[in-house]
Scaffold this motif. Structure first.
Motif, mmCIF file in Angstrom:
data_model
loop_
_atom_site.group_PDB
_atom_site.id
_atom_site.type_symbol
_atom_site.label_atom_id
_atom_site.label_comp_id
_atom_site.label_asym_id
_atom_site.label_seq_id
_atom_site.Cartn_x
_atom_site.Cartn_y
_atom_site.Cartn_z
ATOM 1 N N THR A 67 -68.270 -30.937 9.244
ATOM 2 C CA THR A 67 -68.802 -30.026 10.004
ATOM 3 C C THR A 67 -68.151 -29.762 11.488
ATOM 4 O O THR A 67 -67.470 -29.593 12.114
ATOM 5 N N ALA A 68 -69.128 -31.956 12.076
ATOM 6 C CA ALA A 68 -68.660 -31.512 13.403
ATOM 7 C C ALA A 68 -67.292 -32.259 13.537
ATOM 8 O O ALA A 68 -66.348 -31.843 14.470
ATOM 9 N N ILE A 69 -67.167 -32.917 12.392
ATOM 10 C CA ILE A 69 -65.479 -33.375 12.728
ATOM 11 C C ILE A 69 -64.022 -31.736 12.935
ATOM 12 O O ILE A 69 -63.343 -31.794 13.323
ATOM 13 N N MET A 154 -62.426 -23.006 10.076
ATOM 14 C CA MET A 154 -62.873 -23.402 11.568
ATOM 15 C C MET A 154 -61.895 -22.632 12.720
ATOM 16 O O MET A 154 -62.159 -22.265 13.332
ATOM 17 N N ILE A 155 -60.608 -22.919 11.982
ATOM 18 C CA ILE A 155 -59.505 -22.792 12.743
ATOM 19 C C ILE A 155 -59.135 -21.405 13.155
ATOM 20 O O ILE A 155 -59.652 -21.011 14.415
ATOM 21 N N LEU A 156 -58.974 -20.872 11.972
ATOM 22 C CA LEU A 156 -58.930 -18.984 12.085
ATOM 23 C C LEU A 156 -59.606 -18.473 12.835
ATOM 24 O O LEU A 156 -59.460 -17.353 14.194
ATOM 25 N N PRO A 157 -60.972 -18.235 13.236
ATOM 26 C CA PRO A 157 -62.270 -18.086 13.636
ATOM 27 C C PRO A 157 -62.157 -17.956 15.080
ATOM 28 O O PRO A 157 -61.964 -17.666 16.339
ATOM 29 N N GLY A 195 -66.965 -17.224 17.794
ATOM 30 C CA GLY A 195 -65.838 -17.604 16.476
ATOM 31 C C GLY A 195 -66.335 -19.007 15.813
ATOM 32 O O GLY A 195 -66.259 -19.757 14.739
ATOM 33 N N VAL A 196 -66.675 -19.764 17.467
ATOM 34 C CA VAL A 196 -66.994 -21.460 16.811
ATOM 35 C C VAL A 196 -68.122 -21.028 15.845
ATOM 36 O O VAL A 196 -68.100 -21.615 15.361
ATOM 37 N N LEU A 197 -69.553 -20.185 15.745
ATOM 38 C CA LEU A 197 -70.675 -20.660 15.672
ATOM 39 C C LEU A 197 -70.387 -19.946 14.030
ATOM 40 O O LEU A 197 -70.605 -19.768 13.353
ATOM 41 N N SER A 198 -68.980 -18.696 13.745
ATOM 42 C CA SER A 198 -68.946 -18.745 12.138
ATOM 43 C C SER A 198 -67.875 -19.175 12.466
ATOM 44 O O SER A 198 -67.712 -19.488 10.651
ATOM 45 N N GLY A 199 -67.252 -20.720 12.518
ATOM 46 C CA GLY A 199 -66.192 -21.031 12.044
ATOM 47 C C GLY A 199 -67.414 -22.436 11.227
ATOM 48 O O GLY A 199 -67.082 -22.685 10.118
ATOM 49 N N ILE A 200 -68.655 -22.469 12.040
ATOM 50 C CA ILE A 200 -69.550 -23.579 11.486
ATOM 51 C C ILE A 200 -69.967 -23.091 10.488
ATOM 52 O O ILE A 200 -70.371 -24.479 9.563
ATOM 53 N N THR A 201 -70.941 -21.674 9.846
ATOM 54 C CA THR A 201 -70.873 -21.443 9.324
ATOM 55 C C THR A 201 -70.510 -21.592 7.894
ATOM 56 O O THR A 201 -71.060 -21.698 7.195
ATOM 57 N N MET A 202 -68.738 -21.204 8.203
ATOM 58 C CA MET A 202 -68.024 -20.982 7.337
ATOM 59 C C MET A 202 -67.259 -22.410 6.930
ATOM 60 O O MET A 202 -67.013 -22.615 5.312
ATOM 61 N N VAL A 203 -67.542 -23.141 7.737
ATOM 62 C CA VAL A 203 -67.320 -24.419 6.878
ATOM 63 C C VAL A 203 -68.789 -25.063 6.471
ATOM 64 O O VAL A 203 -68.621 -26.069 4.999
#
Lengths: 272, 374
Positions: A67-69, A154-157, A195-203
């Motif tokens: 997720t971090a990467i 991660m990119i899209l949100p 967007g970052v938070l939802s990206g993190i969740t989705m990854v």
């Protein structure tokens, strides 16, 4: 207010659907979790999980690293993407989404062709005289697989939230003395947080529960929770598999709840 | 004592996608004055403002600030602040943090920030709302936060891009007064952009009337209203009857088939000119006493006065009067010499000043309807 019959009828298929495919399976998981070998109630399946503590921790670490990467790669990519022309933005978004339409198994399997001891990459290395490097079965290969498979989520949100930021806000920040870095820090980052938070969740969620990636690219050397669960259902040892799934599920729900707490619920973004 | 120029625009041209937005614009803005850029949408007024703010670079020409060329200096290094049309307040920050934004960027000590924000909140009458979230504020309050946020940075010049456009009429009038007060209190230059001529006249020391990327006239509100330089300015500022005329000699003009004394001179003998008569400067009298004769074609009651349209030889005059008249009345018009203003012919001649309808759009619609009927 009373809901009309028509409305209830319209809602019915949705309710039936979620009952059959979400609620019932959850109860089945719950049922097996507390089922002993003779069909009675037991907590032993839960106690048994203690010996898999290491696997849980490994899985969490792998998911966190992936997720971090993803975040470190996706944020700058999404940020600079919003600075390009509209037509190239459309093109790039399409390219990002393209792999999402491909089957995960196929994508992962393709990496084995590249990373294998006799794979494309090693043959290339041999050709220029570096000699073979062991790539398959390393933690790096598994992380690579996770990052590759899940980075679009991660990119899209992130891209969506950044591109929705009103340009006049950026001008206002600049007007008030912000250079490019300060604009990013004080306006773009905070406003793209949803967007970052939802990206993190989705990854994070698919990463922590994956089994195919670790099997294929880990060569079976790296065991994650997903792999163990899969094995339990193959043996079959349904009660242990179910109890692991339940714990994983609870862990994921807690993580999502924490993420949602971080982002103001009203600030938009794509929450799952 | 002549004040110094704080901002100078020299021969500025800007084009977007081949369309000329500003065309050889020259403007000098004096220190501590309230100057308004006035014009219809698309006239280049906002573009001019963005050039000064630093959001836009001219294709050619120079922007000077305090006598120094600032072309290429990025916006964040310029000593100007902007109040944006829709305020552009930061939605992730509360009132206090919005106002403190510029000071935080400049890394001012916390104590100074606190004092400054408190001072600004007092100035715009928002004390007590520090912790409020931006989207819980009314339009007027947001406007005040935007003002406070901009002037907390002590700009030498404040740029205001139609800041009152989103407010309702009464609030707008209050804010006009308040902005003027703030400007006098702080003693900084205000460059105000608006398409509302009344707003421009009430607030400004000087008004710059723009159209088609060019300055049409610069002057005090009185100059602009009383001595418009061409038909565009006369029509855009207030209501005007603009008729074709011929300057027979100094102080003597012919229009609508009659000869009139006037106060203008300096034209060639028999030079064709535009004649402006403001609707409030015309008296309606009996047909025998009138200098011009015509028939009333429409009467509208506007509260303070009646707006009456009189047809004189096919040209529709607008007259504002407190006396009531009726459609179909035959009337005479009486015009004092000082009510007549003479302008040189320009590219705008013949485009404005006939009250068959109020807008070009309506004219076009009427023409289309006529064509369709044929």
């Amino acid at each position: 207010m009373k809901t009309s019959l028509g409305k209830r009828l319209l809602n019915a298929p949705c309710a039936v659907w979620s009952a059959i495919f979400i609620i019932v399976p959850l109860f089945i998981v719950l049922y097996y979790t507390f089922l002993d070998k003779d069909g009675g109630f037991t907590l032993s399946n839960i106690y048994e999980l203690a010996q898999y503590k290491g696997v849980f921790i490994t899985s969490i670490i792998y998911a966190l690293v992936a997720t971090a990467i993803c975040l470190l790669l996706a944020y700058p990519f999404a940020y600079f993407l919003t600075k390009t022309s509209v037509s190239s933005q459309k093109m790039m978004v399409l390219l990002v989404m393209l792999p999402m339409w491909m089957n995960l198994l196929i994508k992962t399997y393709s990496w084995t062709v590249i990373l294998d001891n006799n794979g494309v990459l090693n043959r290339l290395l041999n050709l220029i005289g570096f000699g073979s490097v062991k790539l398959m079965g390393t933690p790096g290969a598994v992380i690579l697989g996770m990052v590759y498979d899940y980075i679009p989520y991660m990119i899209l949100p992130i891209y969506t939230t950044i591109s929705k930021i009103d340009n006049s806000l950026l001008e206002a920040a600049e007007d008030l003395g912000s250079n490019a870095f300060s604009k990013l820090k004080r306006v773009v980052l905070p406003l793209s947080l949803p967007g970052v938070l939802s990206g993190i969740t989705m990854v994070f969620v698919p990463s922590i529960s994956t089994f195919y990636i670790s099997q294929k690219l880990g060569n079976g050397m790296i065991l994650l929770v997903g792999d163990i669960i899969e094995t339990q259902f193959k043996i079959p040892n349904y009660p242990l598999g179910a109890s692991m799934s339940l714990v994983l599920m609870i862990f994921i729900i807690i993580s999502i709840a924490i993420m949602n707490k971080f982002g103001d619920s009203d600030s938009g973004g794509v929450m799952i | 004592m002549e004040k110094e120029n704080i901002v100078e625009l020299k021969n500025i041209s800007v084009a977007f996608d081949g369309e000329q937005v500003l065309d050889g614009l020259n403007l000098e803005i004096k220190d501590k004055e309230f100057i308004t850029l006035l014009g219809p949408s698309g006239c280049g007024k906002t573009t001019t403002l963005r050039l000064i703010a630093g959001f836009l670079e001219p294709d050619s020409g120079d922007v000077l600030f305090g006598g120094e060329k600032i072309n290429g200096v990025p916006a964040y290094k310029r000593q100007v602040n902007t109040i944006f049309q829709r305020y552009a307040l930061f939605p992730h920050l509360n009132v206090y943090e919005n106002i403190a934004f510029g000071l935080r960027v400049k890394k001012r000590p916390e104590k100074e920030i606190k004092e400054k924000v408190a001072e600004m909140l007092r100035l715009v009458n928002l004390t007590g709302l520090e912790k409020r979230h931006i989207d819980t504020l009314s339009g007027g309050q947001q406007q005040r936060v935007a003002i406070a946020r901009a002037i907390a940075n002590h700009p030498k010049v404040l740029l205001l891009d139609e800041p009152l456009a989103a407010l309702d009429l009464k609030l707008r009038k209050d804010m006009q007064k308040e902005l003027k007060k703030i400007q006098e209190q702080l003693g900084i230059t205000f460059i105000f952009v608006t398409h509302d001529q009344e707003e421009a006249l009430t607030m400004s020391d000087r008004v710059v009337v723009m159209d088609g990327g060019k300055i049409q006239q610069v002057g005090s509100p009185q100059d602009i209203y009383n001595e418009p330089q061409n038909a565009f300015v006369a029509d855009f500022i207030g209501e005007s009857n603009i008729v074709d005329g011929k300057m027979l000699r100094d102080y003597y003009v012919e229009f609508s088939g009659q000869k009139f004394d006037c106060l203008d001179k300096g034209f060639n003998e028999n030079e064709l000119v535009d004649v402006v008569v403001r609707p409030e400067d015309v008296d309606i009298v009996s047909p025998e006493k009138g200098m011009l004769k015509g028939q009333v074609t429409s009467v509208a009651f506007l509260g303070v006065h009646y707006e009456i349209i009189v047809d004189i030889g096919g040209f529709k005059w607008m007259i504002q009067t407190t006396d009531e008249h009726f459609v179909g009345d035959n009337v005479g018009l009486f015009i004092e010499p000082d009510a007549i203003h003479i302008m040189k012919k320009s590219e705008y001649s013949g485009l404005y000043g006939d009250y068959s309808s109020y807008s070009e759009e309506m004219d076009e619609m009427n023409e289309m309807a006529e064509e369709a009927a044929e």
